[in-house]
Design a protein around this motif. Sequence first.
Motif, PDB file in Angstrom:
ATOM      1  N   TYR A 134       0.837  -1.197   0.000  1.00 36.18           N
ATOM      2  CA  TYR A 134       0.000   0.000   0.000  1.00 36.18           C
ATOM      3  C   TYR A 134       0.872   1.248   0.000  1.00 36.18           C
ATOM      4  N   VAL A 135       0.292   2.325  -0.481  1.00 38.01           N
ATOM      5  CA  VAL A 135       0.948   3.630  -0.427  1.00 38.01           C
ATOM      6  C   VAL A 135       0.183   4.495   0.567  1.00 38.01           C
ATOM      7  N   TYR A 136       0.912   5.114   1.470  1.00 38.73           N
ATOM      8  CA  TYR A 136       0.308   6.024   2.448  1.00 38.73           C
ATOM      9  C   TYR A 136       0.587   7.451   1.997  1.00 38.73           C
ATOM     10  N   VAL A 137      -0.423   8.113   1.474  1.00 41.08           N
ATOM     11  CA  VAL A 137      -0.323   9.513   1.071  1.00 41.08           C
ATOM     12  C   VAL A 137      -0.860  10.340   2.226  1.00 41.08           C
ATOM     13  N   ALA A 138       0.053  10.866   3.028  1.00 39.74           N
ATOM     14  CA  ALA A 138      -0.353  11.496   4.297  1.00 39.74           C
ATOM     15  C   ALA A 138      -0.799  12.935   4.102  1.00 39.74           C
ATOM     16  N   THR A 139      -1.651  13.141   3.093  1.00 38.61           N
ATOM     17  CA  THR A 139      -2.233  14.450   2.858  1.00 38.61           C
ATOM     18  C   THR A 139      -3.671  14.237   2.403  1.00 38.61           C
ATOM     19  N   ASN A 140      -4.213  15.167   1.610  1.00 37.18           N
ATOM     20  CA  ASN A 140      -5.656  15.140   1.358  1.00 37.18           C
ATOM     21  C   ASN A 140      -6.050  14.495   0.036  1.00 37.18           C
ATOM     22  N   ALA A 141      -7.347  14.261  -0.118  1.00 34.58           N
ATOM     23  CA  ALA A 141      -7.875  13.593  -1.309  1.00 34.58           C
ATOM     24  C   ALA A 141      -7.769  14.470  -2.545  1.00 34.58           C
ATOM     25  N   ARG A 142      -7.859  15.777  -2.372  1.00 35.13           N
ATOM     26  CA  ARG A 142      -7.751  16.668  -3.524  1.00 35.13           C
ATOM     27  C   ARG A 142      -6.366  16.555  -4.151  1.00 35.13           C
ATOM     28  N   PHE A 143      -5.338  16.524  -3.336  1.00 38.73           N
ATOM     29  CA  PHE A 143      -3.981  16.367  -3.856  1.00 38.73           C
ATOM     30  C   PHE A 143      -3.809  15.000  -4.507  1.00 38.73           C
ATOM     31  N   LEU A 144      -4.359  13.969  -3.902  1.00 44.82           N
ATOM     32  CA  LEU A 144      -4.253  12.630  -4.488  1.00 44.82           C
ATOM     33  C   LEU A 144      -4.957  12.577  -5.836  1.00 44.82           C
ATOM     34  N   SER A 145      -6.155  13.151  -5.916  1.00 42.21           N
ATOM     35  CA  SER A 145      -6.892  13.154  -7.173  1.00 42.21           C
ATOM     36  C   SER A 145      -6.093  13.853  -8.264  1.00 42.21           C
ATOM     37  N   PHE A 146      -5.470  14.974  -7.914  1.00 40.06           N
ATOM     38  CA  PHE A 146      -4.641  15.703  -8.861  1.00 40.06           C
ATOM     39  C   PHE A 146      -3.451  14.844  -9.300  1.00 40.06           C
ATOM     40  N   SER A 147      -2.768  14.229  -8.336  1.00 41.65           N
ATOM     41  CA  SER A 147      -1.575  13.445  -8.641  1.00 41.65           C
ATOM     42  C   SER A 147      -1.897  12.250  -9.538  1.00 41.65           C
ATOM     43  N   LEU A 148      -3.017  11.593  -9.284  1.00 39.91           N
ATOM     44  CA  LEU A 148      -3.408  10.457 -10.109  1.00 39.91           C
ATOM     45  C   LEU A 148      -3.705  10.874 -11.549  1.00 39.91           C
ATOM     46  N   HIS A 149      -4.079  12.148 -11.732  1.00 37.59           N
ATOM     47  CA  HIS A 149      -4.428  12.642 -13.068  1.00 37.59           C
ATOM     48  C   HIS A 149      -3.231  13.237 -13.806  1.00 37.59           C
ATOM     49  N   VAL A 150      -2.111  13.423 -13.107  1.00 35.94           N
ATOM     50  CA  VAL A 150      -0.929  14.036 -13.723  1.00 35.94           C
ATOM     51  C   VAL A 150      -0.452  13.265 -14.959  1.00 35.94           C
ATOM     52  N   PRO A 151      -0.378  11.930 -14.945  1.00 34.17           N
ATOM     53  CA  PRO A 151       0.051  11.228 -16.166  1.00 34.17           C
ATOM     54  C   PRO A 151      -0.821  11.542 -17.372  1.00 34.17           C
ATOM     55  N   THR A 152      -2.129  11.713 -17.148  1.00 30.77           N
ATOM     56  CA  THR A 152      -3.023  12.082 -18.243  1.00 30.77           C
ATOM     57  C   THR A 152      -2.730  13.501 -18.716  1.00 30.77           C
ATOM     58  N   LEU A 153      -2.537  14.413 -17.778  1.00 32.52           N
ATOM     59  CA  LEU A 153      -2.202  15.789 -18.144  1.00 32.52           C
ATOM     60  C   LEU A 153      -0.884  15.838 -18.908  1.00 32.52           C
ATOM     61  N   HIS A 154       0.039  14.969 -18.526  1.00 31.10           N
ATOM     62  CA  HIS A 154       1.343  14.913 -19.210  1.00 31.10           C
ATOM     63  C   HIS A 154       1.159  14.597 -20.692  1.00 31.10           C
ATOM     64  N   GLU A 155       0.214  13.733 -21.004  1.00 33.65           N
ATOM     65  CA  GLU A 155      -0.045  13.374 -22.401  1.00 33.65           C
ATOM     66  C   GLU A 155      -0.859  14.436 -23.124  1.00 33.65           C
ATOM     67  N   LEU A 156      -1.795  15.054 -22.418  1.00 30.15           N
ATOM     68  CA  LEU A 156      -2.693  16.027 -23.058  1.00 30.15           C
ATOM     69  C   LEU A 156      -2.023  17.366 -23.311  1.00 30.15           C
ATOM     70  N   ILE A 157      -1.177  17.796 -22.381  1.00 31.41           N
ATOM     71  CA  ILE A 157      -0.550  19.115 -22.478  1.00 31.41           C
ATOM     72  C   ILE A 157       0.846  18.934 -23.078  1.00 31.41           C
ATOM     73  N   LYS A 158       1.041  19.488 -24.241  1.00 32.13           N
ATOM     74  CA  LYS A 158       2.308  19.298 -24.949  1.00 32.13           C
ATOM     75  C   LYS A 158       3.368  20.301 -24.517  1.00 32.13           C
TER      76      LYS A 158
END
Length: 471
Positions: A134-158
């Motif tokens: 397991y991964v313990y992300v000792a902060t909030n859900a908003r930051f986690l949601s953003f981080s999980l979406h970063v790989p998608t943003l990496h592909e979408l934003i050139k």
Amino acid sequence: MEITTKPHAAILSSPGMGHIIPVIQLGKRLVDYHGFHVTIFIVASNESSDQSQLLQLHAYKNSLEMVEFPAIDIANLVEPNANVVTRLVVVMREAVPALRSAISAMKCPPSVLIVDLFGTEALCLAEEFKISKYVYVATNARFLSFSLHVPTLHELIKGEFADQKEPLKIPGCKPVRLEDVVGSILDRSSQQYYEYLRICKQLRLGDGILLNTWQDLEAQALASIQNVQVYPIGPLVRPVKPDGLKGEMLCWLDKQSTESVLYVSFGSGGTMSVKQITELAFGLEQSQQRFIWVLRKPVENNADASFFSAGKEHDDDPPSKYLPDGFLTRTKESGFIVPNWAPQIDILSHRSVGGFMTHCGWNSVMESIVNGVPMIAWPLYAEQMMNATLLTEELGVAVRSEVLPTKAVVGRVEIEKMVRMIMEDKQGKGIRERVRELQCGARKALSEGGSSSNALSQLAKYCSTYTSYGK
């Protein structure tokens, strides 16, 4: 045949008290409420307060032990001006062989490996030892949601993220303003960008993600997270120690009226320039409010530069060297200056404390909410800008300056205004009522049958089953 061995959790923590504290509290909760044996692995750092915390741990319980890996020299692996994210990631990467050897040497091997955000490269060890992970992300859900979406943003934003004219859209969440995003993604040519991108991809490699938040606090953000099992188990904060406050500070606080003192602290890595210290001093003085200020040695470079040197900045210079002439004399009755470090949770729990000027590190946020203390948000680095926006615009438990403290010096007039707003204005009373509502919600979440208690029980049950029967 079922094996009745006590379930054993191995937890890997990054250096720095902001990472170690939530890991310690997770370990204690697994021991106290779920009968686990817990081994916490920590990579040593230069923070002097770490050693004190480690010594306290050794005396906690036989079922909770600490293994401290020697400090790792990464001078030849990163640039001299590498930021804290890059340095943490490299340190944790270099610690993987030591963790492998430590687990191999255990008489009672763990049934689960839990790593913090910067330790995701160690998840491969769980595959080697055939244990859950397991991964313990000792902060909030908003930051986690953003981080999980970063790989998608990496592909979408050139191009560069910093060149975008609109906030970054995150499915199921409010868009993230560019000034709020973590600095790690603002420069695609930097090592930190690709280190953070790798972490964001590896977050999904575990059997689930633990979060130091609770269901009712961030229902929308939690609902937005798809295709990964999330366990909101917070707020996990340090307990108040009966003897945490002593001597002159306790005597001074005991003499103050209820909720009349502003606590000012920017975390173990939070520093500011001499000019900003001067403006903050005058702002506190002109507000005519009582305060406790944890004052650290000023720096002129970026705020996160002090993270790995925290504990080294102690010197013989008196606080007066960094403060305006006559400030200590003029505020002798109304102010209390503490060099470098203070027992934060014990201060926040004191009846006299009515406000907290904070860097918005998530541990500090949780400690403030748990004690029903409204905040003045003063974000400095990492995800703290995002935290500040969550506190002020969504949760309504804080106020903040018009300009980011990392972008310009916040003037004394604005500081005075924010302090008065929290401590005595009508708006401050509304914020205080709101944070007390969240305080009650936090207690409920952790109580028997509460959402966070149930989430950790679900995780513990799975790990215990894993121990008994194998995956």
